[in-house]
Design an enzyme around this catalytic site. Structure first.
Site, PDB file in Angstrom:
ATOM      1  N   SER A 116       0.827  -1.209   0.000  1.00 33.22           N
ATOM      2  CA  SER A 116       0.000   0.000   0.000  1.00 33.22           C
ATOM      3  C   SER A 116       0.858   1.253   0.000  1.00 33.22           C
ATOM      4  CB  SER A 116      -0.923   0.038   1.220  1.00 33.22           C
ATOM      5  OG  SER A 116      -1.693   1.225   1.179  1.00 33.22           O
ATOM      6  N   LYS A 170      -4.077  -6.873   3.900  1.00 34.15           N
ATOM      7  CA  LYS A 170      -4.163  -5.752   2.943  1.00 34.15           C
ATOM      8  C   LYS A 170      -5.621  -5.472   2.583  1.00 34.15           C
ATOM      9  CE  LYS A 170      -3.300  -2.408   0.262  1.00 34.15           C
ATOM     10  NZ  LYS A 170      -3.353  -2.350  -1.148  1.00 34.15           N
ATOM     11  N   HIS A 173      -7.034  -3.593   5.394  1.00 37.40           N
ATOM     12  CA  HIS A 173      -6.471  -2.230   5.304  1.00 37.40           C
ATOM     13  C   HIS A 173      -7.325  -1.387   4.353  1.00 37.40           C
ATOM     14  CE1 HIS A 173      -4.165   0.708   2.943  1.00 37.40           C
ATOM     15  NE2 HIS A 173      -3.436   0.924   4.018  1.00 37.40           N
ATOM     16  N   ASN A 174      -7.649  -1.954   3.193  1.00 42.67           N
ATOM     17  CA  ASN A 174      -8.439  -1.201   2.214  1.00 42.67           C
ATOM     18  C   ASN A 174      -9.865  -0.970   2.707  1.00 42.67           C
ATOM     19  OD1 ASN A 174      -6.118  -1.390   0.693  1.00 42.67           O
ATOM     20  ND2 ASN A 174      -7.190  -1.830  -1.205  1.00 42.67           N
ATOM     21  N   GLU A 177      -9.646   1.816   4.870  1.00 38.94           N
ATOM     22  CA  GLU A 177      -9.432   2.984   3.980  1.00 38.94           C
ATOM     23  C   GLU A 177     -10.789   3.497   3.463  1.00 38.94           C
ATOM     24  OE1 GLU A 177      -6.213   2.397   1.010  1.00 38.94           O
ATOM     25  OE2 GLU A 177      -7.718   2.865  -0.508  1.00 38.94           O
TER      26      GLU A 177
HETATM   27  N1  LIG Z   1      -2.689   2.002  -8.012  1.00 42.61           N
HETATM   28  C1  LIG Z   1      -2.571   1.884  -6.703  1.00 42.61           C
HETATM   29  O1  LIG Z   1      -2.585   2.867  -5.934  1.00 42.61           O
HETATM   30  C2  LIG Z   1      -2.365   0.541  -6.091  1.00 42.61           C
HETATM   31  C3  LIG Z   1      -2.526  -0.624  -6.824  1.00 42.61           C
HETATM   32  N2  LIG Z   1      -2.313  -1.828  -6.247  1.00 42.61           N
HETATM   33  C4  LIG Z   1      -2.459  -3.062  -7.001  1.00 42.61           C
HETATM   34  O2  LIG Z   1      -1.318  -3.217  -7.848  1.00 42.61           O
HETATM   35  C5  LIG Z   1      -1.677  -3.904  -9.043  1.00 42.61           C
HETATM   36  C6  LIG Z   1      -1.299  -3.069 -10.241  1.00 42.61           C
HETATM   37  O3  LIG Z   1      -2.017  -1.853 -10.148  1.00 42.61           O
HETATM   38  P1  LIG Z   1      -1.643  -0.573 -11.046  1.00 42.61           P
HETATM   39  O4  LIG Z   1      -0.178  -0.465 -11.200  1.00 42.61           O
HETATM   40  O5  LIG Z   1      -2.377   0.562 -10.447  1.00 42.61           O
HETATM   41  O6  LIG Z   1      -2.305  -0.988 -12.412  1.00 42.61           O
HETATM   42  P2  LIG Z   1      -1.927  -0.561 -13.937  1.00 42.61           P
HETATM   43  O7  LIG Z   1      -3.196  -0.710 -14.697  1.00 42.61           O
HETATM   44  O8  LIG Z   1      -1.209   0.732 -13.951  1.00 42.61           O
HETATM   45  O9  LIG Z   1      -0.899  -1.685 -14.380  1.00 42.61           O
HETATM   46  C7  LIG Z   1      -1.322  -2.991 -14.562  1.00 42.61           C
HETATM   47  C8  LIG Z   1      -0.197  -3.821 -15.138  1.00 42.61           C
HETATM   48  O10 LIG Z   1      -0.701  -5.153 -15.355  1.00 42.61           O
HETATM   49  C9  LIG Z   1      -0.386  -5.548 -16.670  1.00 42.61           C
HETATM   50  N3  LIG Z   1      -1.369  -6.524 -17.123  1.00 42.61           N
HETATM   51  C10 LIG Z   1      -2.701  -6.336 -17.258  1.00 42.61           C
HETATM   52  N4  LIG Z   1      -3.293  -7.478 -17.687  1.00 42.61           N
HETATM   53  C11 LIG Z   1      -2.314  -8.379 -17.821  1.00 42.61           C
HETATM   54  C12 LIG Z   1      -2.280  -9.733 -18.244  1.00 42.61           C
HETATM   55  N5  LIG Z   1      -3.406 -10.368 -18.590  1.00 42.61           N
HETATM   56  N6  LIG Z   1      -1.086 -10.371 -18.268  1.00 42.61           N
HETATM   57  C13 LIG Z   1       0.045  -9.740 -17.912  1.00 42.61           C
HETATM   58  N7  LIG Z   1       0.079  -8.447 -17.514  1.00 42.61           N
HETATM   59  C14 LIG Z   1      -1.078  -7.781 -17.468  1.00 42.61           C
HETATM   60  C15 LIG Z   1      -0.408  -4.255 -17.462  1.00 42.61           C
HETATM   61  O11 LIG Z   1       0.279  -4.412 -18.663  1.00 42.61           O
HETATM   62  P3  LIG Z   1       0.126  -3.303 -19.843  1.00 42.61           P
HETATM   63  O12 LIG Z   1       1.032  -2.197 -19.453  1.00 42.61           O
HETATM   64  O13 LIG Z   1       0.571  -4.028 -21.043  1.00 42.61           O
HETATM   65  O14 LIG Z   1      -1.310  -2.913 -19.889  1.00 42.61           O
HETATM   66  C16 LIG Z   1       0.300  -3.321 -16.472  1.00 42.61           C
HETATM   67  O15 LIG Z   1       1.698  -3.508 -16.525  1.00 42.61           O
HETATM   68  C17 LIG Z   1      -3.191  -4.181  -8.925  1.00 42.61           C
HETATM   69  O16 LIG Z   1      -3.372  -5.461  -8.393  1.00 42.61           O
HETATM   70  C18 LIG Z   1      -3.644  -3.123  -7.954  1.00 42.61           C
HETATM   71  O17 LIG Z   1      -4.832  -3.474  -7.284  1.00 42.61           O
HETATM   72  C19 LIG Z   1      -1.919  -1.943  -4.948  1.00 42.61           C
HETATM   73  C20 LIG Z   1      -1.758  -0.835  -4.185  1.00 42.61           C
HETATM   74  C21 LIG Z   1      -1.981   0.491  -4.669  1.00 42.61           C
HETATM   75  O1  LIG Z   2      -4.832  -0.566  -2.560  1.00 44.94           O
HETATM   76  C1  LIG Z   2      -4.874   0.630  -2.709  1.00 44.94           C
HETATM   77  C2  LIG Z   2      -4.384   1.547  -1.660  1.00 44.94           C
HETATM   78  O2  LIG Z   2      -4.120   0.895  -0.481  1.00 44.94           O
HETATM   79  C3  LIG Z   2      -5.477   1.196  -3.957  1.00 44.94           C
HETATM   80  O3  LIG Z   2      -5.337   2.558  -4.033  1.00 44.94           O
HETATM   81  C4  LIG Z   2      -6.856   0.690  -4.118  1.00 44.94           C
HETATM   82  O4  LIG Z   2      -6.891   0.057  -5.400  1.00 44.94           O
HETATM   83  C5  LIG Z   2      -7.922   1.712  -4.103  1.00 44.94           C
HETATM   84  O5  LIG Z   2      -9.126   1.019  -4.070  1.00 44.94           O
HETATM   85  P1  LIG Z   2     -10.450   1.501  -4.823  1.00 44.94           P
HETATM   86  O6  LIG Z   2     -10.064   1.743  -6.257  1.00 44.94           O
HETATM   87  O7  LIG Z   2     -11.407   0.382  -4.628  1.00 44.94           O
HETATM   88  O8  LIG Z   2     -10.843   2.782  -4.126  1.00 44.94           O
END
Ligand SMILES: NC(=O)C1=CN([C@@H]2O[C@H](COP(=O)(O)OP(=O)(O)OC[C@H]3O[C@@H](n4cnc5c(N)ncnc54)[C@H](OP(=O)(O)O)[C@@H]3O)[C@@H](O)[C@H]2O)C=CC1
Ligand SMILES: O=C(CO)[C@H](O)[C@H](O)COP(=O)(O)O
Length: 463
Positions: A116, A170, A173-174, A177
Site C-alpha cells: 500500500s 491488505k 487495510h483497504n 481505507e
Molecule cells: N494504483 C494503486 O494505488 C495501487 C494498486 N495496487 C495493485 O497493484 C496492481 C497493479 O495496479 P496498477 O499499477 O495501479 O495498475 P496498472 O493498470 O497501472 O498496471 C497494470 C499492469 O498489469 C499488466 N497486465 C494487465 N493485464 C495483464 C495480463 N493479462 N497479463 C500480464 N500483464 C497484465 C499491465 O500491462 P500493460 O502495461 O501491457 O497494460 C500493467 O503492466 C493491482 O493489483 C492493484 O490493485 C496496490 C496498491 C496500490
Molecule cells: O490498494 C490501494 C491503496 O491501499 C489502492 O489505491 C486501491 O486500489 C484503491 O481502491 P479503490 O479503487 O477500490 O478505491
C-alpha cells in the site's frame, strides 16, 4: 505501481533489477525514462528468468484475477524449485491461498504480499504485508525491508502470517481505507451544508485538524483536494468532479469476508454501500423528488458545530479501525494464522494510505494487552469515545434532521450503542425465529435450548 516499485528496488545499494511487461514498448519506455535505474529489460519470461540470480525473486504487479493467474503460470514455467514469486497486487486472499498451495507443489515459493501507498509510496517506500512461508520470508525479508517505508526507525514490513495472511490484512487495510474516506467525506458534507463554508475554507479546517489527534495522510490530502480550483471553470475542482465513487473490489471483499466470519464491520459496510449508492445515477434521479427537509438550517454556532463534527469523526474512526482489527483477529483464528495485531498497526504508520499518528495508539493498546477482545475498549480509546460521544450524538441528530446522509457516522454510533447495551432486542428476534421456524432459544436463567409450542398450548419444552 510496478514501474515505481522497480525503481525503488533499483535505487537500493547493490540491486540490479530485471523488468518485464507484456507490452514491450512499456518496458522500453521505462528503461529510456530512467537510465539511472540500470534496469535489465526482458522481452519474454525465459529472458526474464535468465537475467535473475538464483534463487530468483520476481514481484508481480498486475490486476487481480485472471491477469495475476496468467503471469504466475508463465513464471512457474521458467522458474525452478527454491525461486520465489511474489504477488504484490491486490489479490483476493482465497486466491492467494489457492495459488500458494499450487505453486508450492512445484517447489517454487509463492508469497502474496499486500502493498500500500499508491504510486508515490511504491517509489519512496510503501507499507508491505507479506504472507507466505517462513523459508520465503528468510530470503525476501531483507529485500522488502530495504524498500519499505520507515516509521520511527522501523521498516513498515513484517511477515504477517502464512499463505494468504498478507493479502487478508491488505484487504482489511483497504476496508478501513474505505471507512476513513467515507467518514471524511461525510464530515466535509456536513460542514459545507451546515455552515455554508466554501471548499477552500473547509480545506483550512482539515489542515487545522491535521495538526491534532486526526493527523493522517487522508486528512492531509483532503485539504489539498478541497483547495484545488478547476483550471477550466475557475470553480472548486470538487464541484466539477462527478459524484459517483469508484471501487475496485477490496472494500466489498472486506465486507463479504466479514459476513462469512460473522464480524460486524458496519462502518466499513456503510462506506462500501455509500459508494454503490453514489454510482446509481438512474435511481438517484428517480428518488430526487422524494420529500425531505426543505433547506439545511445553518449552524447557529459554526465553530461549535465544526468541533462537534471533528469529535464525531474521531469517534467514528476509532470504531472503523476497531472493526477492521476485529476482522483480522477473526480471520487469523479461522485460517490458523498467528497475526500480531500490534505489529500490523506499526507497519501501517508510514507508507500506506491509512498512515496516521493514531496507529501508534493502536500499537500501544495491543502492546498493553495482546489479547484485547476489542480495540475500542482499550483505555485510551474507551476514554476518547466517552469524551466524544455527546458531540457524536449531536452530529448524527443534526444530520438526520437536516436530511444530510451520514451513514458511516450513524452506523458507527449504533455499533457503539449496540455493544454497550445491557439488553438487546435480539431476544425478540430469537422469539420470532422460534415462532415461525422452531429454531429454539436459550434462556437467561437456565442452560440448554428451549422451544415454545406457539401453535399449541404455548407451553415451553426443554430440548
Ligand atoms: N494504483 C494503486 O494505488 C495501487 C494498486 N495496487 C495493485 O497493484 C496492481 C497493479 O495496479 P496498477 O499499477 O495501479 O495498475 P496498472 O493498470 O497501472 O498496471 C497494470 C499492469 O498489469 C499488466 N497486465 C494487465 N493485464 C495483464 C495480463 N493479462 N497479463 C500480464 N500483464 C497484465 C499491465 O500491462 P500493460 O502495461 O501491457 O497494460 C500493467 O503492466 C493491482 O493489483 C492493484 O490493485 C496496490 C496498491 C496500490
Ligand atoms: O490498494 C490501494 C491503496 O491501499 C489502492 O489505491 C486501491 O486500489 C484503491 O481502491 P479503490 O479503487 O477500490 O478505491
Amino acid at each position: 505501481m510496478g514501474a515505481n516499485l522497480a525503481r525503488n528496488l533499483a535505487s537500493r545499494e547493490g540491486n540490479t533489477v530485471a523488468i518485464l511487461n507484456r507490452s514491450p514498448q512499456r518496458t522500453e519506455a521505462l528503461v529510456a525514462e530512467h537510465p539511472e535505474a540500470g534496469f535489465v529489460p526482458a522481452v519474454d519470461y525465459a529472458g526474464f528468468a535468465a537475467a535473475l540470480r538464483r534463487p530468483r525473486t520476481a514481484i508481480v504487479m498486475v490486476q487481480a484475477g485472471a491477469a495475476t493467474d496468467a503471469t504466475i503460470d508463465a513464471l512457474v514455467e521458467v522458474f525452478e524449485p527454491g525461486d520465489i514469486i511474489v504477488d504484490g497486487g491486490n489479490a483476493y486472499f482465497p486466491d492467494t491461498i489457492r495459488r500458494e498451495r499450487a505453486v508450492r507443489a512445484t517447489g517454487i515459493n509463492f508469497v502474496g504480499a499486500g502493498i500500500s501507498g499508491g504510486e508515490e509510496g511504491a517509489l519512496r517506500g510503501p507499507s508491505i504485508m507479506p504472507g507466505g512461508s517462513d523459508e520465503a520470508w528468510r530470503t525476501l525479508g531483507p529485500i522488502l525491508r530495504s524498500i519499505a517505508a520507515v516509521a520511527e526507525g522501523e521498516p513498515c514490513v513484517t511477515h504477517v502470517g502464512h499463505d494468504g495472511a498478507g493479502h487478508f490484512v491488505k484487504m482489511v487495510h483497504n476496508g478501513i481505507e474505505y471507512a476513513d474516506m467515507q467518514l471524511i467525506a461525510e464530515a466535509y458534507d456536513l460542514i459545507r451544508r451546515g455552515t455554508g463554508r466554501s471548499p477552500a475554507e473547509i480545506a483550512d479546517v482539515f489542515a487545522e485538524w491535521n495538526r491534532g489527534e486526526l493527523e493522517s495522510y487522508l486528512i492531509e490530502i483532503t485539504a489539498e483536494v478541497l483547495r484545488q480550483t478547476d483550471a477550466a471553470t475557475g470553480v472548486p475542482l470538487v464541484d466539477v468532479i462527478l459524484d459517483q465513487a469508484g471501487a475496485k473490489g477490496t472494500g466489498a471483499w472486506t465486507v463479504q469476508t466479514a459476513l462469512a466470519l460473522g464480524v460486524p464491520v458496519s462502518g466499513i459496510a456503510e462506506a462500501t454501500f455509500a459508494r454503490s449508492l453514489s454510482s446509481r445515477p438512474e435511481q438517484r434521479a428517480a428518488a430526487a423528488s422524494l420529500p425531505g427537509p426543505e433547506a439545511t438550517p445553518l449552524a447557529a454556532d459554526e465553530a461549535a458545530f465544526i468541533e462537534d463534527v471533528r469529535q464525531a469523526l474521531y469517534a467514528s474512526k476509532i470504531v472503523a479501525y476497531s472493526q477492521g482489527f476485529d476482522e483480522i483477529r477473526a480471520g487469523a483464528a479461522e485460517h490458523g494464522w498467528s497475526i500480531d495485531l500490534g505489529a500490523i498497526a506499526k507497519i501501517w504508520r508510514a507508507g500506506c494510505i491509512i498512515r496516521a499518528q493514531f496507529l501508534n495508539r493502536i500499537a500501544e493498546a495491543y502492546a498493553g494487552e495482546p489479547g484485547l477482545p476489542l480495540l475500542m475498549t482499550a483505555p485510551y480509546f474507551a476514554e476518547a469515545l466517552a469524551r466524544g460521544q455527546e458531540a457524536w450524538r449531536r452530529v448524527v441528530v443534526r444530520a438526520t434532521e437536516s436530511g444530510i446522509p451520514a451513514p458511516a457516522f450513524a452506523s458507527s454510533l449504533a455499533y457503539y450503542d449496540g455493544l454497550r447495551a445491557e439488553r438487546l432486542p435480539a431476544a425478540l428476534i430469537q422469539g420470532q425465529r422460534d415462532f415461525f421456524g422452531a429454531h429454539s432459544y436459550r434462556r437467561v436463567d437456565r442452560p440448554g435450548a428451549f422451544h415454545t409450542q406457539w401453535s399449541g398450548d404455548r407451553s415451553e419444552t426443554a430440548l
